[in-house]
Motif scaffolding. Structure first.
Motif, mmCIF file in Angstrom:
data_model
loop_
_atom_site.group_PDB
_atom_site.id
_atom_site.type_symbol
_atom_site.label_atom_id
_atom_site.label_comp_id
_atom_site.label_asym_id
_atom_site.label_seq_id
_atom_site.Cartn_x
_atom_site.Cartn_y
_atom_site.Cartn_z
ATOM 1 N N THR A 92 0.834 -1.206 0.000
ATOM 2 C CA THR A 92 0.000 0.000 0.000
ATOM 3 C C THR A 92 0.867 1.255 0.000
ATOM 4 O O THR A 92 0.672 2.160 -0.809
ATOM 5 N N ASN A 93 1.865 1.273 0.894
ATOM 6 C CA ASN A 93 2.690 2.480 1.002
ATOM 7 C C ASN A 93 3.461 2.775 -0.270
ATOM 8 O O ASN A 93 3.710 3.922 -0.616
ATOM 9 N N ARG A 94 3.857 1.726 -0.955
ATOM 10 C CA ARG A 94 4.642 1.965 -2.168
ATOM 11 C C ARG A 94 3.746 2.234 -3.387
ATOM 12 O O ARG A 94 4.254 2.458 -4.484
ATOM 13 N N GLU A 95 2.450 2.161 -3.176
ATOM 14 C CA GLU A 95 1.475 2.534 -4.213
ATOM 15 C C GLU A 95 1.749 1.878 -5.554
ATOM 16 O O GLU A 95 1.783 2.527 -6.596
ATOM 17 N N ASN A 115 -1.649 9.937 -6.463
ATOM 18 C CA ASN A 115 -2.623 11.014 -6.731
ATOM 19 C C ASN A 115 -4.065 10.495 -6.820
ATOM 20 O O ASN A 115 -4.874 11.035 -7.573
ATOM 21 N N GLN A 116 -4.332 9.417 -6.083
ATOM 22 C CA GLN A 116 -5.706 8.873 -6.031
ATOM 23 C C GLN A 116 -6.249 8.551 -7.435
ATOM 24 O O GLN A 116 -7.445 8.690 -7.694
ATOM 25 N N ARG A 150 -5.136 -6.241 -13.753
ATOM 26 C CA ARG A 150 -6.555 -5.944 -13.569
ATOM 27 C C ARG A 150 -7.281 -6.054 -14.914
ATOM 28 O O ARG A 150 -6.681 -5.827 -15.977
ATOM 29 N N ILE A 151 -8.586 -6.358 -14.865
ATOM 30 C CA ILE A 151 -9.337 -6.422 -16.123
ATOM 31 C C ILE A 151 -10.315 -5.250 -16.257
ATOM 32 O O ILE A 151 -10.808 -4.975 -17.334
ATOM 33 N N THR A 152 -10.577 -4.557 -15.149
ATOM 34 C CA THR A 152 -11.439 -3.371 -15.226
ATOM 35 C C THR A 152 -10.593 -2.186 -15.704
ATOM 36 O O THR A 152 -9.357 -2.217 -15.587
ATOM 37 N N PRO A 153 -11.243 -1.152 -16.232
ATOM 38 C CA PRO A 153 -10.463 -0.050 -16.831
ATOM 39 C C PRO A 153 -9.613 0.709 -15.811
ATOM 40 O O PRO A 153 -10.048 0.935 -14.678
ATOM 41 N N SER A 154 -8.419 1.082 -16.232
ATOM 42 C CA SER A 154 -7.539 1.904 -15.401
ATOM 43 C C SER A 154 -8.260 3.227 -15.117
ATOM 44 O O SER A 154 -9.008 3.730 -15.955
ATOM 45 N N GLY A 155 -8.040 3.752 -13.925
ATOM 46 C CA GLY A 155 -8.688 5.029 -13.582
ATOM 47 C C GLY A 155 -9.968 4.836 -12.780
ATOM 48 O O GLY A 155 -10.555 5.795 -12.289
ATOM 49 N N THR A 156 -10.398 3.569 -12.667
ATOM 50 C CA THR A 156 -11.580 3.278 -11.843
ATOM 51 C C THR A 156 -11.127 2.370 -10.695
ATOM 52 O O THR A 156 -10.124 1.666 -10.829
ATOM 53 N N PRO A 157 -11.849 2.367 -9.567
ATOM 54 C CA PRO A 157 -11.448 1.467 -8.476
ATOM 55 C C PRO A 157 -11.596 0.009 -8.899
ATOM 56 O O PRO A 157 -12.454 -0.305 -9.725
ATOM 57 N N VAL A 158 -10.748 -0.868 -8.360
ATOM 58 C CA VAL A 158 -10.854 -2.292 -8.706
ATOM 59 C C VAL A 158 -12.203 -2.844 -8.248
ATOM 60 O O VAL A 158 -12.830 -2.295 -7.333
#
Ligand code: AHM
Ligand code: MG
Length: 349
Positions: A92-95, A115-116, A150-158
């Motif tokens: 988590t810390n290393r993002e 940057n969230q 991940r298979i969901t689009p980047s920029g959205t939460p998993v």
């Protein structure tokens, strides 16, 4: 001539550290952006912290249960809790990941990242400290990890879909065994390599390049105390292992730490079995945290992993903590066990 060249290559590599190996092999990664390298680096770091604690376990008040139960209702040992926190905090810390699922957590964790932005590519699934019943008695334990894109689009939460992918989609998998020496063994889909920690300087060195599991073996690992609850196919396979024939009876070895049993079988050849039983109709081991990563490693090393009927890696998961019967190790041994299972067609007996 070729043989001499191979030995020469091996000698040249033997002193290679894990850090150097990761950098050198980064271009082999399917999506080579450095993110997977950083992720494996973080796992390597967290494993050192856990290793330090495991080694001191007898000296400090960290043995025994933490008083909590995990989602499966099992006692969480203190070291399980510690290992879980170390791996989650480090990642988590290393993002560097967008989500984590752990055997010790009820639900998956979403990590928004830099940057969230929710733009990291990988999810990690792990069993932070497997074989926990062995902690209090000074027997080897391990960490198991599995990495998917991940298979969901980047920029959205998993979402849960990012975690419920069949094992065949794994981009990397591995384990750390905290044994007589500490080793990290992993694959990114280009074979399996093992690195041994030199505790004096805190560096892992490539000690087992291009690991291959023998096609056949003489060791079977199963908790025979559950024999009466086993399906007929497993009972028959055990009798086959014990029969006096040319190369049998086989040897029985069961540590009760999947990582250690798997590691030994990987080196010496053998089969590990945790079948469905009349008490646990889906077996005990978790598809996502234990079986998928071990199955990828086994196949990458030339071995096999199955639920008795089909490849573990082809199973479409339906829930995070799903359990599955597990037959894994030397190809010929797994195929023989499958033969017995299929003869009785007894998934649920
Ligand atoms: P855990 O994740 O709670 O430690 O359980 C998994 C472990 C494996 O490492 C091991 O092979 C198996 O459970 C042993 O189970 P049993 O004691 O039923 O034989
Ligand atoms: Mg486990």
């Amino acid at each position: 001539m070729r043989e001499i060249q191979d030995i020469f290559n091996l000698m040249a590599k033997i002193n290679q550290s894990l850090g150097e190996f990761i950098i050198e092999n980064q271009s082999e990664f399917k999506y080579s952006s450095g993110e997977l390298s950083r992720l494996i680096n973080s796992i390597r770091l967290a494993a050192k912290v856990v290793n330090h604690k495991v080694n001191k376990a007898g000296l400090v008040d960290i043995l025994g249960t933490a008083g909590n139960n995990n989602i499966q209702g099992e006692d969480q040992q203190k070291l399980d809790v510690f290992a879980n926190e170390v791996f989650i905090n480090t990642l988590t810390n290393r993002e560097i990941v967008c989500g984590i699922a752990s055997e010790e957590e009820d639900d998956f964790i979403t990590i928004k990242g830099r940057n969230q932005k929710n733009d990291n590519k990988y999810v990690v699934l792990m069993d932070p400290l497997d074989g926990s019943s062995n902690i209090d008695v000074n027997v080897s334990v391990g960490t198991i990890f599995s990495i998917f894109r991940r298979i969901t689009p980047s920029g959205t939460p998993v979402t849960i879909d990012d975690f419920l992918q069949p094992g065949i989609n794994q981009v990397a998998a591995g384990y750390i065994v905290y044994g007589t020496s500490t080793m990290i063994v992993y694959t990114t889909g280009h074979g399996v390599n093992g690195f041994t920690l030199n505790p004096a300087i805190g560096t892992y060195y490539l000690s087992h390049p291009n690991m291959k599991i023998p096609q056949d073996g003489h060791i079977y690992s199963v908790n025979e105390g559950n024999y009466v609850h086993f399906p007929q196919g497993v009972k028959d396979y055990i009798k086959y292992c014990q029969k006096e024939e040319e190369d049998r009876p086989y040897t029985s070895r069961y540590i009760g730490s999947l990582v250690s049993d798997f590691h030994r079988n990987m080196i010496k050849g053998g089969i590990y079995i945790y079948p469905n039983t009349s008490k646990d109709p889906n077996g005990k081991l978790r598809l996502l945290y234990e079986c998928n990563p071990m199955a990828m490693l086994a196949e990458q090393a030339g071995g096999k992993a199955s639920n008795g009927f089909e490849s573990i890696l082809k199973i479409q998961p339906t829930s995070l903590h799903q359990r599955v019967p597990f037959f894994c190790g030397s190809t010929k041994m797994v195929e023989k066990a499958e033969e017995f299972m299929q003869k009785h067609n007894n998934t649920r007996e």
